[in-house]
Structure formats: structure tokens, C-alpha cells
Design a protein around this motif. Sequence first.
Motif, PDB file in Angstrom:
ATOM      1  N   SER A  30       0.940  -1.278   0.132  1.00  0.00           N
ATOM      2  CA  SER A  30       0.157  -0.014   0.102  1.00  0.00           C
ATOM      3  C   SER A  30       0.805   1.174  -0.102  1.00  0.00           C
ATOM      4  N   PRO A  31       0.651   2.233  -0.704  1.00  0.00           N
ATOM      5  CA  PRO A  31       1.348   3.667  -0.794  1.00  0.00           C
ATOM      6  C   PRO A  31       1.233   4.076   0.494  1.00  0.00           C
ATOM      7  N   SER A  32       0.126   4.241   1.326  1.00  0.00           N
ATOM      8  CA  SER A  32      -0.132   4.752   2.556  1.00  0.00           C
ATOM      9  C   SER A  32       1.119   4.151   3.445  1.00  0.00           C
ATOM     10  N   GLU A  33       1.344   2.991   3.661  1.00  0.00           N
ATOM     11  CA  GLU A  33       2.280   2.292   4.355  1.00  0.00           C
ATOM     12  C   GLU A  33       3.727   2.897   3.961  1.00  0.00           C
ATOM     13  N   LEU A  34       3.767   2.880   2.984  1.00  0.00           N
ATOM     14  CA  LEU A  34       5.397   3.559   2.448  1.00  0.00           C
ATOM     15  C   LEU A  34       5.265   5.022   2.816  1.00  0.00           C
ATOM     16  N   PHE A  35       4.282   5.804   2.382  1.00  0.00           N
ATOM     17  CA  PHE A  35       4.605   7.035   2.828  1.00  0.00           C
ATOM     18  C   PHE A  35       4.583   7.411   4.421  1.00  0.00           C
ATOM     19  N   THR A  36       3.765   6.447   5.088  1.00  0.00           N
ATOM     20  CA  THR A  36       4.135   6.678   6.523  1.00  0.00           C
ATOM     21  C   THR A  36       5.470   6.433   6.932  1.00  0.00           C
TER      22      THR A  36
END
Length: 223
Positions: A29-35
Motif C-alpha cells: 500500500s502507498p499509505s504504508e510507504l508514505f508513513t
Amino acid sequence: MDDLRQLLRGLEVFAGDLPVFDPTEAPASPSELFTEWLLAAVEAGVREPHAMTLSTAGADGNPTARTLILKGIGPGGWQFASDGGSVKARDLAVRPFAALTFYWPQPARQVRVRGPVVPESPEDSAADFLARGAGARAEALLGRQSQPLSDLAERDAAVKESLTRLEAEPDLVAPGWTLHSVRPDSVEFWQGDRERRRTRLVYLRSGEGESGSEGWVRQLLWP
């Protein structure tokens, strides 16, 4: 102008030790990498790591960009808030799409988020407004963002009056205050490199995955 050009060309970029980004180990998920990247920016001492450039376009297609603070990442996407009478709110009313850009200089990392913008509920919007500092709420209650201002004394007097109003009515919420979410179609992660071997990884939305979760396709891009 030539002196300025030479000055710009001589400025150092990507100084210091840069992190290694291995896209093969990126989460689904991109939200995981962003975090992960955001927390790393905080640890690296980046000032205002939650600051982002929001780009919108009005009916004429002419783009406008400004720097805002990320409010969070919820089920609907990356969140920001806006006064109902602002330029961004008017842009979104006719073209409900936006781009977000984060840049963290110390680790030489950039994240770009693009997609449609949806308003969150009035309850969530009100909660966001009431969580703001008193000065920010007082200014927003004026509802004059981007309007012509005669002088700074006029601004200060209006904000002072608004603060007095807030002291008497602390639960006031600015009419039209809206919490928005950018529901990304794409999220690109960019890692700088002193040798110009930049690494770019983009997540592209591919509908729903297992158990109704969001589906994403990951793709490397040429620098």
C-alpha cells in the motif's frame, strides 16, 4: 542574470548521507510507504515534514499551488482542510481533482499524490476546525481568505475582534469549513541520488483487492 544562473548551478544538491530505497521491499500500500518515509523525515529533523504543496485548477484550467499542512491519511485518502470561500475551494467546486507534493530535502525524497478530491462529513470537518489553534480559528471565522486587504492594521483589528467572539462562543465553526480527502489514482515515490541514479516507484490504483481492500499495481519509472 548570468551571475544568478551561475549561482544556481553552483548550489550543492543531495548533500550528506542519503538513505537507500529498495523498491522490491516496498509494502503493498502507498499509505504504508508514505508513513514510513514521513516518520523517517521526522527522525532526520526535516522542518514541517507534514507540509505539502496542493495544486488545483479552476474552470479556465489555470493551475494554482500553495503549501498546506497534511491533516492525516484516512480511509478516503490524504486529508487537508479549506475555507469554503477560498480559491482552492472554488477550484475544487468546478474541478474536484488535485495533486499533492511532499519534498524532504535531507533524505532527498519526494512523494506525489494525484486523484479526485471528496469532502468528508460535516461532523469530521467541524472536528477538524475545533482542533485548530485559537488564532487559526479566529482568522478562518472572518471568511476573507484571498480578498484584498487595505493594510495590516485592518487585519489585526479583525482578528482581535474574532478572538473576542471565540472567547464568548468557543464552539463556533466557520461556515463552509471542509475537510477534504485526495483519493489517489497514483502515488509516486522519488529517491534522489548524488550520481543522478534516481529511483522512482509509482503505485497505480487497480480497483479492489482481496476482502474489499484497495488494490495497487507498482511500477518503476525511468528517472
